[in-house]
Design an enzyme around this catalytic site. Sequence first.
Site, mmCIF file in Angstrom:
data_model
loop_
_atom_site.group_PDB
_atom_site.id
_atom_site.type_symbol
_atom_site.label_atom_id
_atom_site.label_comp_id
_atom_site.label_asym_id
_atom_site.label_seq_id
_atom_site.Cartn_x
_atom_site.Cartn_y
_atom_site.Cartn_z
ATOM 1 N N ARG A 166 0.820 -1.219 0.000
ATOM 2 C CA ARG A 166 0.000 0.000 0.000
ATOM 3 C C ARG A 166 0.851 1.266 0.000
ATOM 4 O O ARG A 166 0.534 2.255 0.662
ATOM 5 C CB ARG A 166 -0.959 0.016 1.200
ATOM 6 C CG ARG A 166 -1.896 -1.158 1.271
ATOM 7 C CD ARG A 166 -2.821 -1.235 0.066
ATOM 8 N NE ARG A 166 -3.553 -2.485 0.084
ATOM 9 C CZ ARG A 166 -3.162 -3.593 -0.573
ATOM 10 N NH1 ARG A 166 -2.057 -3.586 -1.292
ATOM 11 N NH2 ARG A 166 -3.879 -4.682 -0.513
ATOM 12 N N SER A 250 -11.102 0.539 3.668
ATOM 13 C CA SER A 250 -10.344 0.263 4.893
ATOM 14 C C SER A 250 -9.654 1.552 5.347
ATOM 15 O O SER A 250 -8.778 2.059 4.652
ATOM 16 C CB SER A 250 -9.310 -0.836 4.637
ATOM 17 O OG SER A 250 -9.935 -2.038 4.287
ATOM 18 N N GLU A 370 -4.975 4.672 6.067
ATOM 19 C CA GLU A 370 -4.733 4.379 4.659
ATOM 20 C C GLU A 370 -5.093 5.552 3.762
ATOM 21 O O GLU A 370 -4.379 5.824 2.794
ATOM 22 C CB GLU A 370 -5.527 3.126 4.256
ATOM 23 C CG GLU A 370 -5.073 2.532 2.944
ATOM 24 C CD GLU A 370 -5.551 1.102 2.765
ATOM 25 O OE1 GLU A 370 -6.306 0.859 1.812
ATOM 26 O OE2 GLU A 370 -5.166 0.240 3.565
#
EC number: 1.3.1.98
Length: 378
Positions: A166, A250, A370
Amino acid sequence: MPEVTPIPLAQLTTLRAGGTPERMIDARSVDELVDALRDVWAERDEWLVLGGGSNLLAGDEPFAGTVIRVLTEGIERLPSPRPGFVRLRVQAGHSWDALVAHSVAEGLSGIAAMSGIPGTVGAAPVQNIGAYGQEIVQTLVEVELIDEATGEVSTVPADELGLGFRTSVLKQHYGSVPTRPAVILSVTLELAEVGSGEFPVRGDQLRQALGLAPDATVTLQWVRETVLATRARKGMVLDDADPDTHSAGSFFQNAVVSASFARTLPEACPRWPMAQVREATRVIPLERYDGYIAPPASVEPDVKVSAAWLIEHAGVRKGFRLGRSRAALSTKHALALTNRGGATAEEIAELARYVQGRVQSEFGLILQPEPVLVGVEL
């Protein structure tokens, strides 16, 4: 330059929060996007590039700068030097899920497990998006981008983007700036031609998520439909009528920790070993060789642990909210912070801080957000 009347970011982001920018530009072609960026950078104005708004929490105060909306679209099919593969060059503003649907319809394998992920194609490499064992790093060939420092447009190979879990050199992590400030203009992927028939699914994590035996064969369309149904059950497919989907997906990353730290967590916490880091090849000059070669150091791979499990077992259950706050955890998935209707960015941030604090207190680990946070502090 296609300047438009500014629209509140609460209307353009999936978290439905954010003030109105001072200025807004809609770029519907690559030339318009490049010109807008060069002009904003030359003026040294505060700027924000906005795609689908699915990975952004913007503050409640008006954004004191220019928001550039990337609205470019288009898919170009290109030959691949590898037999049995095809390349697709896709404009940055193209819907990611529309690209996945196109690839499935064309019988091209490599991104079907990422069905239903919201946002645009240009944002995908920045975050190295992934789901169920597939990540864009596995199919990405190159990106066309424009660098903020020079205003120059160039084509950059995937292996120069620092793609990791990520992350990439382009990502603005919370509390830091990108290693390479730039904006993606187009993305080129290389996908396998498998057609519309059944084929074996590779990857243990993907087969497990789909409930497939090692020797099972399925169609790409079946993979896409199964992933979409799975994500929908978790509230991870956008639906105006479902407040559980009014989120950034998320909100916290699954944590990557050392193997030794992972052993301090309860055994029930789901975990996945990351790829083993191999020791670099050693070359010993003949004149220095004494007949002995030291054995390679034993290095345990890092471990990815489930943030959702940590949250729930820190006592923060699905559907949790603070008092009368209009922000709450999704009733379907503990990783999603949702706007239940009219929540401010500060209400969402307050909930995020509470979740972080509970997990840190219980397990000694600070979960990292995130989404990109603009004008918001955790």
